[in-house]
Design a protein around this motif. Structure first.
Motif, PDB file in Angstrom:
ATOM      1  N   ARG B 120      52.895  15.744  59.849  1.00 29.31           N
ATOM      2  CA  ARG B 120      53.278  16.900  59.043  1.00 29.31           C
ATOM      3  C   ARG B 120      54.386  17.648  59.763  1.00 29.31           C
ATOM      4  N   PHE B 121      55.334  18.177  59.010  1.00 28.55           N
ATOM      5  CA  PHE B 121      56.524  18.787  59.577  1.00 28.55           C
ATOM      6  C   PHE B 121      56.615  20.251  59.153  1.00 28.55           C
ATOM      7  N   LEU B 122      56.911  21.098  60.117  1.00 31.63           N
ATOM      8  CA  LEU B 122      57.058  22.532  59.871  1.00 31.63           C
ATOM      9  C   LEU B 122      58.453  22.944  60.331  1.00 31.63           C
ATOM     10  N   VAL B 123      59.277  23.373  59.390  1.00 32.67           N
ATOM     11  CA  VAL B 123      60.659  23.737  59.704  1.00 32.67           C
ATOM     12  C   VAL B 123      60.805  25.252  59.615  1.00 32.67           C
ATOM     13  N   THR B 124      61.302  25.848  60.686  1.00 31.00           N
ATOM     14  CA  THR B 124      61.377  27.301  60.790  1.00 31.00           C
ATOM     15  C   THR B 124      62.790  27.719  61.167  1.00 31.00           C
ATOM     16  N   GLU B 125      63.234  28.807  60.600  1.00 31.98           N
ATOM     17  CA  GLU B 125      64.543  29.355  60.969  1.00 31.98           C
ATOM     18  C   GLU B 125      64.328  30.668  61.701  1.00 31.98           C
ATOM     19  N   LEU B 126      65.019  30.828  62.842  1.00 35.53           N
ATOM     20  CA  LEU B 126      64.779  31.986  63.701  1.00 35.53           C
ATOM     21  C   LEU B 126      66.079  32.606  64.178  1.00 35.53           C
ATOM     22  N   PRO B 127      66.518  33.677  63.557  1.00 34.98           N
ATOM     23  CA  PRO B 127      67.649  34.402  64.116  1.00 34.98           C
ATOM     24  C   PRO B 127      67.228  35.180  65.365  1.00 34.98           C
ATOM     25  N   VAL B 128      68.117  35.227  66.348  1.00 35.26           N
ATOM     26  CA  VAL B 128      67.873  35.988  67.571  1.00 35.26           C
ATOM     27  C   VAL B 128      68.914  37.102  67.645  1.00 35.26           C
ATOM     28  N   THR B 129      68.434  38.330  67.739  1.00 37.49           N
ATOM     29  CA  THR B 129      69.341  39.468  67.782  1.00 37.49           C
ATOM     30  C   THR B 129      69.313  40.121  69.155  1.00 37.49           C
ATOM     31  N   ASP B 130      70.393  40.832  69.479  1.00 41.03           N
ATOM     32  CA  ASP B 130      70.411  41.582  70.737  1.00 41.03           C
ATOM     33  C   ASP B 130      69.984  43.022  70.488  1.00 41.03           C
ATOM     34  N   GLN B 131      70.098  43.853  71.530  1.00 45.81           N
ATOM     35  CA  GLN B 131      69.609  45.236  71.451  1.00 45.81           C
ATOM     36  C   GLN B 131      70.365  46.065  70.417  1.00 45.81           C
ATOM     37  N   ASP B 132      71.549  45.606  69.997  1.00 43.48           N
ATOM     38  CA  ASP B 132      72.314  46.328  68.977  1.00 43.48           C
ATOM     39  C   ASP B 132      72.019  45.818  67.567  1.00 43.48           C
ATOM     40  N   GLY B 133      71.145  44.822  67.488  1.00 45.81           N
ATOM     41  CA  GLY B 133      70.839  44.257  66.173  1.00 45.81           C
ATOM     42  C   GLY B 133      71.807  43.168  65.750  1.00 45.81           C
ATOM     43  N   THR B 134      72.719  42.797  66.635  1.00 42.07           N
ATOM     44  CA  THR B 134      73.682  41.740  66.324  1.00 42.07           C
ATOM     45  C   THR B 134      73.029  40.371  66.528  1.00 42.07           C
ATOM     46  N   VAL B 135      73.210  39.512  65.542  1.00 41.77           N
ATOM     47  CA  VAL B 135      72.647  38.162  65.684  1.00 41.77           C
ATOM     48  C   VAL B 135      73.521  37.375  66.661  1.00 41.77           C
ATOM     49  N   VAL B 136      72.939  36.922  67.754  1.00 46.07           N
ATOM     50  CA  VAL B 136      73.711  36.160  68.746  1.00 46.07           C
ATOM     51  C   VAL B 136      73.590  34.657  68.515  1.00 46.07           C
ATOM     52  N   VAL B 137      72.468  34.226  68.008  1.00 51.10           N
ATOM     53  CA  VAL B 137      72.266  32.795  67.753  1.00 51.10           C
ATOM     54  C   VAL B 137      71.232  32.663  66.647  1.00 51.10           C
ATOM     55  N   THR B 138      71.387  31.630  65.840  1.00 47.85           N
ATOM     56  CA  THR B 138      70.380  31.315  64.835  1.00 47.85           C
ATOM     57  C   THR B 138      69.782  29.959  65.190  1.00 47.85           C
ATOM     58  N   MET B 139      68.476  29.949  65.358  1.00 46.82           N
ATOM     59  CA  MET B 139      67.801  28.701  65.734  1.00 46.82           C
ATOM     60  C   MET B 139      67.077  28.142  64.509  1.00 46.82           C
ATOM     61  N   ARG B 140      66.934  26.849  64.517  1.00 51.86           N
ATOM     62  CA  ARG B 140      66.146  26.196  63.472  1.00 51.86           C
ATOM     63  C   ARG B 140      65.340  25.124  64.184  1.00 51.86           C
ATOM     64  N   ASN B 141      64.062  25.154  64.036  1.00 46.04           N
ATOM     65  CA  ASN B 141      63.302  24.102  64.710  1.00 46.04           C
ATOM     66  C   ASN B 141      62.320  23.409  63.781  1.00 46.04           C
ATOM     67  N   THR B 142      62.090  22.152  64.085  1.00 43.82           N
ATOM     68  CA  THR B 142      61.153  21.334  63.330  1.00 43.82           C
ATOM     69  C   THR B 142      60.047  20.895  64.280  1.00 43.82           C
ATOM     70  N   LEU B 143      58.834  21.305  63.955  1.00 45.85           N
ATOM     71  CA  LEU B 143      57.676  20.844  64.718  1.00 45.85           C
ATOM     72  C   LEU B 143      56.995  19.724  63.931  1.00 45.85           C
ATOM     73  N   VAL B 144      56.509  18.740  64.669  1.00 42.99           N
ATOM     74  CA  VAL B 144      55.798  17.626  64.063  1.00 42.99           C
ATOM     75  C   VAL B 144      54.340  17.719  64.498  1.00 42.99           C
ATOM     76  N   VAL B 145      53.448  17.689  63.535  1.00 46.73           N
ATOM     77  CA  VAL B 145      52.021  17.726  63.853  1.00 46.73           C
ATOM     78  C   VAL B 145      51.454  16.352  63.560  1.00 46.73           C
ATOM     79  N   ARG B 146      50.986  15.674  64.622  1.00 43.27           N
ATOM     80  CA  ARG B 146      50.454  14.333  64.440  1.00 43.27           C
ATOM     81  C   ARG B 146      48.938  14.414  64.304  1.00 43.27           C
ATOM     82  N   ALA B 147      48.369  13.355  63.769  1.00 48.95           N
ATOM     83  CA  ALA B 147      46.902  13.282  63.694  1.00 48.95           C
ATOM     84  C   ALA B 147      46.392  12.942  65.083  1.00 48.95           C
ATOM     85  N   LEU B 148      45.455  13.727  65.581  1.00 51.74           N
ATOM     86  CA  LEU B 148      44.882  13.433  66.904  1.00 51.74           C
ATOM     87  C   LEU B 148      43.851  12.319  66.769  1.00 51.74           C
TER      88      LEU B 148
END
Lengths: 135, 153
Positions: B120-148
């Motif tokens: 199963r795949f979980l795709v998330t988007e994560l903006p990272v902001t600094d102390q001024d509220g400016t977005v410095v980087v936007t991350m996107r990650n995909t986690l894979v959940v396998r059957a144990l």
């Protein structure tokens, strides 16, 4: 700094020493990823694994070193990878980057690089792409 | 609440990380980074930086800077031991430096499965902001959940 790059240009490969358990412990603390599966053998075994394995983000960080060895960090525009295989403890990643193309994006010359990390036995653990402004 | 497509669009607050020089030096040590601009303030400043720059993948840790960074996975019924990192992406907008306070937030953008639900795949988007509220980087990650494997506990 990168020399005159053109499609097909290959950056100098970056090979790191075999990944030790000590490195995994340091990286857990430094990266903030405290998932015990990377540092605690008991947890790894309870998940059906023979041993702990390296954080994917550790290999991505090694590959980023290859990028910042060649380009100032503020020139990096995007960087993405797919984790293709687990890196076992004692694995020895080797990072490669090849220029795929150079295009104009929003008024800057941007190189697209194809990225690969392989282990000594040839296993590809990571593939990806980065775009870097050249001007 | 299971890991299924009903999660798409779900948002949560992330972590906050006050970036210190010492944490960046530890990151450099852990990753074998010896380029002085990432560890030596003088070298960084001579290269035109206002402080030690945050290296490209360090931002991943911002979202982990909470008391229990994996509690949302637990809430989805996911066993952390079954989680693999599938994909990771960074879109850079500006450099961040030691002294910056970075914060993440996250939004689930996709959930899907392969191999009849064994992965199963979980795709998330994560903006990272600094102390001024400016977005410095936007991350996107995909986690894979396998059957144990059965009988693991």
């Amino acid at each position: 700094m990168a020399p005159d790059l053109k499609p097909g240009s290959r950056l100098d490969e970056l090979t790191v020493p075999p990944i030790s358990r000590h490195t995994l412990a340091l990286f857990a603390g430094a990266s903030g990823d405290h998932n015990p599966i990377h540092v605690d053998l008991d947890v790894a075994k309870s998940a059906g694994l023979d041993d702990v394995f390296a954080h994917g983000m550790l290999s991505m960080a090694y590959l980023a070193r290859l990028l910042t060895n060649n380009f100032p960090p503020d020139k990096l525009r995007s960087y993405r990878v797919r984790f293709a295989a687990i890196t076992p403890v004692h694995g020895r990643p080797s990072c490669q980057a090849v220029v795929n193309g150079i295009t104009d994006v929003d008024g800057e010359r941007v190189a697209t690089l194809d990225l690969t990390v392989t282990l000594a036995d040839g296993t590809v653990t990571l593939t990806g792409e980065a775009s870097v402004a050249l001007d | 609440m299971g890991l299924d497509r009903s999660l798409i669009g779900e948002e949560r607050a992330g972590g906050t990380l006050l970036v210190t020089r010492s944490r960046l030096r530890l990151f450099a040590k852990a990753t074998g980074q010896t380029d002085p601009i990432f560890v030596d303030l003088d070298a960084a400043q001579q290269a035109g930086h206002r402080d030690l720059p945050v290296p490209p993948t360090f931002f991943f840790g911002v979202d982990l800077e909470t008391p229990d960074p994996f509690d949302h996975l637990t809430a989805y019924g996911v066993d952390l031991r079954a989680v693999l990192h599938g994909e990771q992406e960074f879109a850079y907008h500006r450099l961040a430096y030691a002294g910056d306070e970075l914060s993440s937030s996250s939004k689930v953008v996709d959930v899907y499965e392969k191999k009849g639900g064994a992965l199963r795949f979980l795709v998330t988007e994560l903006p990272v902001t600094d102390q001024d509220g400016t977005v410095v980087v936007t991350m996107r990650n995909t986690l894979v959940v396998r059957a144990l494997p059965e009988a693991s506990s």
